[in-house]
Scaffold this motif. Sequence first.
Motif, PDB file in Angstrom:
ATOM      1  N   VAL A   3     -30.886 -12.473 -13.582  1.00  5.09           N
ATOM      2  CA  VAL A   3     -30.882 -13.056 -14.915  1.00  5.09           C
ATOM      3  C   VAL A   3     -32.302 -13.456 -15.340  1.00  5.09           C
ATOM      4  O   VAL A   3     -33.015 -14.154 -14.609  1.00  5.09           O
ATOM      5  CB  VAL A   3     -29.969 -14.300 -14.980  1.00  5.09           C
ATOM      6  N   ALA A   4     -32.691 -12.994 -16.519  1.00  2.00           N
ATOM      7  CA  ALA A   4     -33.921 -13.453 -17.162  1.00  2.00           C
ATOM      8  C   ALA A   4     -33.540 -14.321 -18.358  1.00  2.00           C
ATOM      9  O   ALA A   4     -32.471 -14.141 -18.949  1.00  2.00           O
ATOM     10  CB  ALA A   4     -34.767 -12.274 -17.621  1.00  2.00           C
ATOM     11  N   PHE A  33     -32.827 -25.145 -23.051  1.00  2.00           N
ATOM     12  CA  PHE A  33     -31.863 -24.092 -22.741  1.00  2.00           C
ATOM     13  C   PHE A  33     -32.231 -23.426 -21.417  1.00  2.00           C
ATOM     14  O   PHE A  33     -31.368 -23.201 -20.546  1.00  2.00           O
ATOM     15  CB  PHE A  33     -31.842 -23.049 -23.863  1.00  2.00           C
ATOM     16  N   GLN A  34     -33.492 -23.107 -21.232  1.00  2.00           N
ATOM     17  CA  GLN A  34     -33.941 -22.466 -20.000  1.00  2.00           C
ATOM     18  C   GLN A  34     -33.772 -23.393 -18.791  1.00  2.00           C
ATOM     19  O   GLN A  34     -33.345 -22.960 -17.719  1.00  2.00           O
ATOM     20  CB  GLN A  34     -35.403 -22.038 -20.139  1.00  2.00           C
ATOM     21  N   LYS A  35     -34.096 -24.667 -18.970  1.00  4.26           N
ATOM     22  CA  LYS A  35     -33.935 -25.621 -17.869  1.00  4.26           C
ATOM     23  C   LYS A  35     -32.483 -25.748 -17.438  1.00  4.26           C
ATOM     24  O   LYS A  35     -32.176 -25.807 -16.245  1.00  4.26           O
ATOM     25  CB  LYS A  35     -34.462 -27.001 -18.300  1.00  4.26           C
ATOM     26  N   ASN A  51     -38.075 -17.091 -16.307  1.00  2.00           N
ATOM     27  CA  ASN A  51     -38.262 -17.460 -17.711  1.00  2.00           C
ATOM     28  C   ASN A  51     -39.421 -16.717 -18.360  1.00  2.00           C
ATOM     29  O   ASN A  51     -40.472 -16.503 -17.743  1.00  2.00           O
ATOM     30  CB  ASN A  51     -38.487 -18.970 -17.822  1.00  2.00           C
ATOM     31  N   PHE A  52     -39.191 -16.343 -19.621  1.00  2.00           N
ATOM     32  CA  PHE A  52     -40.196 -15.657 -20.423  1.00  2.00           C
ATOM     33  C   PHE A  52     -40.227 -16.294 -21.811  1.00  2.00           C
ATOM     34  O   PHE A  52     -39.244 -16.907 -22.250  1.00  2.00           O
ATOM     35  CB  PHE A  52     -39.875 -14.166 -20.570  1.00  2.00           C
ATOM     36  N   ASN A  53     -41.342 -16.126 -22.502  1.00  2.00           N
ATOM     37  CA  ASN A  53     -41.478 -16.593 -23.884  1.00  2.00           C
ATOM     38  C   ASN A  53     -42.100 -15.482 -24.721  1.00  2.00           C
ATOM     39  O   ASN A  53     -42.961 -14.737 -24.246  1.00  2.00           O
ATOM     40  CB  ASN A  53     -42.356 -17.841 -23.958  1.00  2.00           C
ATOM     41  N   ALA A 113     -36.368  -5.259 -18.927  1.00  2.00           N
ATOM     42  CA  ALA A 113     -35.441  -4.146 -18.690  1.00  2.00           C
ATOM     43  C   ALA A 113     -35.002  -4.059 -17.235  1.00  2.00           C
ATOM     44  O   ALA A 113     -33.971  -3.449 -16.928  1.00  2.00           O
ATOM     45  CB  ALA A 113     -36.090  -2.838 -19.124  1.00  2.00           C
ATOM     46  N   ALA A 114     -35.745  -4.685 -16.345  1.00  2.54           N
ATOM     47  CA  ALA A 114     -35.402  -4.631 -14.918  1.00  2.54           C
ATOM     48  C   ALA A 114     -34.293  -5.615 -14.546  1.00  2.54           C
ATOM     49  O   ALA A 114     -33.780  -5.568 -13.423  1.00  2.54           O
ATOM     50  CB  ALA A 114     -36.655  -4.917 -14.087  1.00  2.54           C
ATOM     51  N   TYR A 115     -33.900  -6.495 -15.476  1.00  3.78           N
ATOM     52  CA  TYR A 115     -32.867  -7.494 -15.185  1.00  3.78           C
ATOM     53  C   TYR A 115     -31.495  -6.997 -15.640  1.00  3.78           C
ATOM     54  O   TYR A 115     -31.376  -6.214 -16.584  1.00  3.78           O
ATOM     55  CB  TYR A 115     -33.213  -8.815 -15.863  1.00  3.78           C
ATOM     56  N   ASP A 116     -30.456  -7.501 -14.947  1.00  5.62           N
ATOM     57  CA  ASP A 116     -29.082  -7.124 -15.305  1.00  5.62           C
ATOM     58  C   ASP A 116     -28.649  -7.797 -16.614  1.00  5.62           C
ATOM     59  O   ASP A 116     -27.801  -7.269 -17.341  1.00  5.62           O
ATOM     60  CB  ASP A 116     -28.110  -7.539 -14.188  1.00  5.62           C
ATOM     61  N   LEU A 117     -29.227  -8.962 -16.889  1.00  5.86           N
ATOM     62  CA  LEU A 117     -28.824  -9.735 -18.066  1.00  5.86           C
ATOM     63  C   LEU A 117     -30.015 -10.547 -18.570  1.00  5.86           C
ATOM     64  O   LEU A 117     -30.751 -11.143 -17.774  1.00  5.86           O
ATOM     65  CB  LEU A 117     -27.673 -10.686 -17.715  1.00  5.86           C
TER      66      LEU A 117
END
Length: 394
Positions: A220-221, A233-235, A245-247, A263-267
């Motif tokens: 999950v990303a 939300f991320q926390k 986490n990304f921004n 794109a490498a993450y499932d969700l």
Amino acid sequence: LKAQSLWIRTGPGGGLHELLETARFVSTHGLGGLILTEVPSAEKQELVEYCLSLSSLPPVLAVEGRWSREYPDLNTLSAIASDSLRYEAGSCLATQMGEKGVSLLLSKDMDKALAAGLQDMHIQILDPSGIQALTIGEADERMNTSMDAESLEHGARQVLALKFSLMQKAEQARYAVAEKSCSEGSGHLAFVRDLYAQSLTVLRNQDQMIPLKDLAKTRVACLAVNREELTEFQKTAALYTRTVNFNWSPGCENKEELMEELAAYDLVLLALYPGQYGVESDAFLTCLMRETKVIGAWFDVSASLKAQKCLVSGMDAQGPAGLVLAHEQSPFAERLAAQLVFGGIAGRGRLPAALGDSYPAGHGIGTAGGIRLQYGFPENAGLNSVSYTHLTLP
């Protein structure tokens, strides 16, 4: 008589000087009404009360817009499906206003249950289109210009009739406020949390992705759009599973590299905050949804969501697997939206108004809650915080 037909609006940028000038105006001329656009600070509250004391026929104290950042706005409250809870929310909001001496709320097309809760606690509701609100400078100018005698008398009589009606109910309002407190302690915060939780509206849930399942097998990303810092939300999402986490914001130059990483993450959990949306963000999100599964949470009013066509494309297979509308941005909304996605709480909200052609008024998909931990206050679990304040750990 002319001053009784005038309303002065005091905004958040006016400061104490604006209220001092308003006090001078009331002392000299009188005034029909004083409109607040936010909860007054302690200093402002003293000046507001001083303004009201300067005339034998005090101005009507009204509020326009959002009353408090700590309480859901009217649009968010309208998304709650339960009539009784919306009524209770209106009653609690009225109590907070009454504690500050407010007797009138300016609002158009208010939800009926909310309105009933406000009015039963003696807060009257008036359509703002019938009021011409002025700044203190404009009010001074108006006093120096001539007005049609008939329209002047008509406007003044309307305000005087409103004042007479409110004065008759003032004693009842003071008694009601004294009997009910809605602004202190974790019990109040627990109630506010419940209001936000009940308003969260699931617009889309393909293959019942929400609540998430098989977390141990899912990479999950979590992407926050229009934010540079780590968000609530991320926390909260990180409390349920490992997330990276990304921004990103429109205009950033790392778009291609970021897309390759995501794109490498499932969700990808997508937290969308108020900001600039348009062609660039629509293209970026469309590409992301082609590369991997996406569940989005929108932290703004529903009307603004129309700008992101890729998110509100109805049953389009290229849209997000899940979409949660939080109606506004607040720490409560962010934390609870994440809890909803992971099944800590259920999705129960519904759209107060239609969102394009895809989602009619009243739309809201129910989702399961209670399958994982939820986070809140002791009162949310039926406990009393006061009973635990003196406990010490061994």
